[in-house]
Design an enzyme around this catalytic site. Sequence first.
Site, PDB file in Angstrom:
ATOM      1  N   LYS A 126      -8.134 -10.281  -5.676  1.00  0.00           N
ATOM      2  CA  LYS A 126      -6.593  -9.601  -6.107  1.00  0.00           C
ATOM      3  C   LYS A 126      -5.712  -9.638  -5.017  1.00  0.00           C
ATOM      4  CE  LYS A 126      -9.489  -8.056  -9.543  1.00  0.00           C
ATOM      5  NZ  LYS A 126     -10.628  -7.507  -9.192  1.00  0.00           N
TER       6      LYS A 126
ATOM      7  N   ASP B 119     -10.727 -12.782 -19.815  1.00  0.00           N
ATOM      8  CA  ASP B 119     -11.561 -11.817 -19.374  1.00  0.00           C
ATOM      9  C   ASP B 119     -11.178 -10.592 -20.382  1.00  0.00           C
ATOM     10  OD1 ASP B 119     -11.723  -9.161 -18.297  1.00  0.00           O
ATOM     11  OD2 ASP B 119     -11.872 -10.132 -16.085  1.00  0.00           O
TER      12      ASP B 119
HETATM   13  N1  GDD Z   1     -24.937  -4.829 -12.562  1.00  0.00           N
HETATM   14  C1  GDD Z   1     -23.742  -4.781 -11.939  1.00  0.00           C
HETATM   15  N2  GDD Z   1     -23.904  -3.996 -10.847  1.00  0.00           N
HETATM   16  N3  GDD Z   1     -22.633  -5.181 -12.487  1.00  0.00           N
HETATM   17  C2  GDD Z   1     -21.514  -5.003 -11.925  1.00  0.00           C
HETATM   18  C3  GDD Z   1     -21.304  -4.240 -10.626  1.00  0.00           C
HETATM   19  C4  GDD Z   1     -22.465  -3.817 -10.199  1.00  0.00           C
HETATM   20  O1  GDD Z   1     -22.579  -3.095  -9.312  1.00  0.00           O
HETATM   21  N4  GDD Z   1     -19.998  -4.342 -10.244  1.00  0.00           N
HETATM   22  C5  GDD Z   1     -19.270  -5.105 -11.190  1.00  0.00           C
HETATM   23  N5  GDD Z   1     -20.350  -5.363 -12.171  1.00  0.00           N
HETATM   24  C6  GDD Z   1     -19.992  -6.496 -13.404  1.00  0.00           C
HETATM   25  C7  GDD Z   1     -18.986  -5.917 -14.446  1.00  0.00           C
HETATM   26  O2  GDD Z   1     -19.521  -5.352 -15.362  1.00  0.00           O
HETATM   27  C8  GDD Z   1     -18.290  -7.289 -14.921  1.00  0.00           C
HETATM   28  O3  GDD Z   1     -19.144  -7.894 -15.871  1.00  0.00           O
HETATM   29  C9  GDD Z   1     -18.410  -8.223 -13.716  1.00  0.00           C
HETATM   30  O4  GDD Z   1     -19.383  -7.819 -12.924  1.00  0.00           O
HETATM   31  C10 GDD Z   1     -17.059  -8.460 -12.912  1.00  0.00           C
HETATM   32  O5  GDD Z   1     -16.635  -7.029 -12.821  1.00  0.00           O
HETATM   33  P1  GDD Z   1     -15.209  -6.610 -13.202  1.00  0.00           P
HETATM   34  O6  GDD Z   1     -15.083  -5.349 -12.912  1.00  0.00           O
HETATM   35  O7  GDD Z   1     -14.971  -7.171 -14.491  1.00  0.00           O
HETATM   36  O8  GDD Z   1     -14.385  -7.524 -12.132  1.00  0.00           O
HETATM   37  P2  GDD Z   1     -12.928  -8.119 -12.281  1.00  0.00           P
HETATM   38  O9  GDD Z   1     -12.458  -8.548 -13.635  1.00  0.00           O
HETATM   39  O10 GDD Z   1     -11.896  -7.238 -11.669  1.00  0.00           O
HETATM   40  O11 GDD Z   1     -12.877  -9.127 -11.394  1.00  0.00           O
HETATM   41  C11 GDD Z   1     -13.900 -10.464 -11.499  1.00  0.00           C
HETATM   42  O12 GDD Z   1     -13.664 -11.154 -12.243  1.00  0.00           O
HETATM   43  C12 GDD Z   1     -12.573 -12.098 -12.144  1.00  0.00           C
HETATM   44  C13 GDD Z   1     -12.679 -12.928 -13.462  1.00  0.00           C
HETATM   45  O13 GDD Z   1     -12.484 -12.275 -14.761  1.00  0.00           O
HETATM   46  C14 GDD Z   1     -13.900 -11.100  -9.946  1.00  0.00           C
HETATM   47  O14 GDD Z   1     -15.336 -11.855 -10.011  1.00  0.00           O
HETATM   48  C15 GDD Z   1     -12.847 -11.987  -9.985  1.00  0.00           C
HETATM   49  O15 GDD Z   1     -12.959 -12.734  -8.561  1.00  0.00           O
HETATM   50  C16 GDD Z   1     -12.573 -12.713 -10.976  1.00  0.00           C
HETATM   51  O16 GDD Z   1     -11.449 -13.609 -10.876  1.00  0.00           O
HETATM   52 MG    MG Z   2     -13.503  -8.223 -15.602  1.00  0.00          MG
END
Ligand code: GDD
Ligand code: MG
Length: 363
Positions: free
Chosen positions: A157, A217
């Site tokens: 981010k 996403d």
């Molecule tokens: N089991 C579990 N436990 N799953 C988790 C946890 C946890 O504590 N925390 C997050 N997740 C899961 C979420 O449900 C989701 O499917 C995934 O991990 C990524 O979390 P998001 O909360 O959606 O993150 P984001 O979209 O802000 O960012 C992530 O995804 C991007 C791509 O869409 C990061 O990985 C970024 O680096 C990436 O670009």
């Molecule tokens: Mg996400």
Amino acid sequence: MKAVILVGGEATRLLPLTCNTPKVMVPVINIPFLEHVIHYLSQHQIKDIILAQRHLSQSIKSYFGNGSRFEVELTCTIEDIPLGTAGAVKNAEQYLDDTFLVLNGDIYTDLDIAAMIDFHLKRKAKATIALTPVDDPTSYGLIETNAQGRVTRFLEKPQWSEVTTNMINAGTYVLEPEALNRIPPQANFSFEHELFPLLLDQGEPVYAYTSSAYWIDIGTPEKYFQLHRDLFSGNSARHSCPIGDEVLVGEQSYIHPTVHIRGPAVIGSNCIIGHKVKLTGPVVIGSGGTIQEDSVIEESIIWRNAQLGQRVSLKNSIVADNCRLNDNTTIEDSILGDSVTVVSGCKLEPGSKIWSGTTVEVP
Ligand code: GDD
Ligand code: MG
């Protein structure tokens, strides 16, 4: 090869659309999002799948069971405390003894998994991260690489001032089991802030697999809507869904002969579409929906058990589960959460986002 899907917890919602449905269970063309992901893995011959969940989700359990209905084997892991993305995979370590795949649970992609695995194995990488280009990297994990395709920097981010590339972490990783040794057990630890930067500091071979395959996403209702538009226009090649003028109608649904439908449209089971209703696609109507006479629906997604009265006008909107739009209501460019009631004659301000969870009476 095994895959871990990061499902998150009950708290992982698609707000303000739903407080009741985990993000991975939101319907995409009337099928839970997670089913699309499982189908994708299965098409790539990945049939052994671990769902890393924060809490046991009854809706996931009762829909997917052990996976046999979807010709895969599903195992669930549950967390006592929030473990973060990498901690959640560490929690599944007992099932992971060979090269494996990790997927964020909210990604829809056409990425060629076999090619990515091949790339990873040829380079003897400890971790390979799929990369995709985006217009705005500030909502994602930015990844810098060198000429050999090795990852040189991971910045989750970033501020706009820190943006050096449009390439981001696409949320799909191929990992070696040794990478798990760097994750403390039963502690909150993320790939993005902790494991990947740590592997880079230690000089481990972390590679980037860049692809221009379809990728989204679905973390916001706008992106969720965009996925539907993309599927209906054939931008993602992998899933069969009606395109052009096609119309799919589920079992036990009744469509009055005077209804006018311009596809693409998907109507779920047990729906009743009344006299002179007009549907202009892309339109999705979930199971158990009733649309009464002279209503007009254009380019909208309606979840389960919607009750639309007479002369309702719904355009470019998402309507979550169990909503009631009474007679003569007008709704445009809006997002209605679960169990919203719109009283008769009401015209919502375009761009409205009506919070789910309670029944909202819009004056
Ligand atoms: N089991 C579990 N436990 N799953 C988790 C946890 C946890 O504590 N925390 C997050 N997740 C899961 C979420 O449900 C989701 O499917 C995934 O991990 C990524 O979390 P998001 O909360 O959606 O993150 P984001 O979209 O802000 O960012 C992530 O995804 C991007 C791509 O869409 C990061 O990985 C970024 O680096 C990436 O670009
Ligand atoms: Mg996400």
